[in-house]
Design an enzyme around this catalytic site. Structure first.
Site, short mmCIF file in Angstrom:
data_model
loop_
_atom_site.label_atom_id
_atom_site.label_comp_id
_atom_site.label_asym_id
_atom_site.label_seq_id
_atom_site.Cartn_x
_atom_site.Cartn_y
_atom_site.Cartn_z
N GLU A 47 -25.43 66.60 46.34
CA GLU A 47 -25.07 66.06 45.01
C GLU A 47 -25.75 64.69 44.85
OE1 GLU A 47 -21.05 64.49 44.98
OE2 GLU A 47 -20.83 64.85 42.83
N ASN A 115 -23.31 65.19 35.66
CA ASN A 115 -23.58 65.29 37.09
C ASN A 115 -24.08 66.72 37.29
OD1 ASN A 115 -23.51 65.48 39.88
ND2 ASN A 115 -21.57 64.37 40.08
N LYS A 132 -21.42 69.55 36.59
CA LYS A 132 -20.12 69.46 37.30
C LYS A 132 -18.94 69.47 36.33
CE LYS A 132 -18.00 66.53 40.91
NZ LYS A 132 -18.31 65.38 41.80
N GLU A 151 -16.58 58.55 38.40
CA GLU A 151 -17.26 59.72 37.79
C GLU A 151 -16.75 59.98 36.38
OE1 GLU A 151 -18.58 63.23 39.92
OE2 GLU A 151 -17.57 62.44 41.69
N CYS A 182 -19.57 69.37 44.61
CA CYS A 182 -18.61 68.55 45.34
C CYS A 182 -17.15 68.89 45.06
CB CYS A 182 -18.89 67.06 45.09
SG CYS A 182 -18.01 66.05 46.31
N ASN A 207 -20.71 64.41 48.06
CA ASN A 207 -20.62 63.03 48.55
C ASN A 207 -19.14 62.76 48.74
OD1 ASN A 207 -23.33 61.27 48.15
ND2 ASN A 207 -23.21 62.80 46.52
N1 CDV Z 1 -18.23 63.38 44.67
C1 CDV Z 1 -17.01 63.93 44.74
O1 CDV Z 1 -16.67 64.78 43.92
N2 CDV Z 1 -16.20 63.48 45.71
C2 CDV Z 1 -14.83 63.92 45.85
C3 CDV Z 1 -14.01 62.82 46.47
C4 CDV Z 1 -13.70 61.76 45.49
C5 CDV Z 1 -12.72 63.31 47.02
C6 CDV Z 1 -14.71 65.16 46.72
O2 CDV Z 1 -14.00 66.08 46.29
O3 CDV Z 1 -15.23 65.20 47.82
#
Ligand code: CDV
Length: 328
Positions: A47, A115, A132, A151, A182, A207
């Site tokens: 990501e 995103n 996303k 975000e 993510c 991330n």
């Molecule tokens: N980049 C993300 O979406 N990170 C989230 C963190 C904030 C928990 C994740 O679900 O990994």
């Protein structure tokens, strides 16, 4: 006859705030070259792979964050990655921040921010794009947090749903690819919407900080990796598909990211796992015919699903309190 796609997770070590897109692209090209040498046909990058994870940085004026976004794909800085993919004959998946100039319904100009992730074949065609949907974090500066997660400030909720495409890649005539990004991996709904489109391989980048900075209660750091893996393994098993989950890893702008990229098979087993906090390539030969067992037995959706009992899934967001039991 088996249908084998050789895939890799191209984990990236940290990208610092001062690192240019060119630094990130050159590191990804080196991973593509290593992938080629290992017979890999598709590399999944993380990501927001072109920059540091900038939603940890607060800009009072949101427009000041626009420099983190791409207005064209490929941009001049990213074009060498597309060229390397063509030269090496390897496809890739890339996460990045996308900025669009559009006209609203009343014809006024508007700027949109997402995103985003794309799946690109070696010819440079974009086979699939995803924006996303489950944006974590908050929209305003949160003084209780040691590290921000903005975000909800910088991105709109994705407007492309959870798409799946059947496209040729490597030696295969067609592979059913789906994507999420993510935080989406933690939501069974994301997986099931892909599963209902016969997805065979889910591509996702992440991330994830090693600490939960939300200040909502204690979460032991070792559970961060467990929860990430649990989500991907369950999603792959329950939807009888492969998953390639690729992290950014290590200490980025003073914030530690968990790494632990994995490739998972339709039984939910981890078949490859990164062990460093650095740029690292992990690979697996994925026989897509292995998706058949689950989807024709335990998870034969057409025979066993009961959507008439699932209306809360789409009609409700927050949980409601249950009725209180009373002796009658
Ligand atoms: N980049 C993300 O979406 N990170 C989230 C963190 C904030 C928990 C994740 O679900 O990994």
């Amino acid at each position: 006859m088996s249908r084998i796609l050789t895939v890799a997770a191209g984990q990236l070590g940290p990208l610092q705030r001062a690192d240019s897109r060119t630094v990130a692209v050159q590191r990804m090209i080196r991973l593509l070259e290593r992938a080629k040498a290992r017979g890999v046909e598709l590399v999944v990058f993380p990501e927001l792979a072109l920059t540091t994870f900038f939603p940890r940085h607060y800009h009072a004026d949101i427009a000041e964050a626009d420099h983190w976004f791409e207005t064209a794909m490929p941009s001049p800085e990213v074009a060498p990655l597309f060229a390397a993919a063509r030269r090496l004959g390897v496809g890739f998946h890339l996460g990045y921040a996308e900025l669009l100039h559009e006209r609203a319904a009343d014809a006024s100009p508007r700027i949109r921010h997402f995103n985003t992730a794309i799946l690109v074949n070696p010819e440079g065609d974009i086979l699939l794009k995803y924006r996303k949907i489950h944006l974590p974090g908050h929209a305003e500066f949160d003084p209780r947090r040691a590290v921000q997660h903005l975000e909800k400030r910088y991105f709109e909720v994705g407007d492309l749903g959870f798409p799946v495409v059947r496209a040729p890649l490597g030696r295969l005539d067609g592979v059913n690819f789906g994507m999420m990004i993510c935080n989406d991996r933690r939501w069974p709904e994301s997986w099931r919407v892909l599963g209902l489109q016969s997805v065979e391989m889910v591509l996702l980048g992440y991330n994830t900080p090693s600490l939960n900075f939300s200040n909502a209660g204690f979460e032991a750091p070792h559970l961060r990796v467990l929860h990430s893996h649990l989500s991907v393994q369950a999603g792959a098993y329950q939807n009888a598909c492969f998953a390639v989950a690729t992290a950014k890893a290590g200490v980025e702008d003073g914030c530690e990211l968990i790494g632990h990229s994995i490739i998972v098979n339709p039984q939910g087993e981890i078949i490859a796992q990164a062990t460093s906090w650095d740029d690292e390539l992990i690979t697996a030969d994925c026989d897509l015919d292995a998706c058949t067992l689950g989807r024709t037995s335990v998870f034969a959706f057409d025979r066993h699903r009961r959507p008439e009992a699932y209306d809360r899934i789409t009609s409700q967001t927050g949980a409601v309190a249950p009725p209180v039991w009373r002796r009658t």
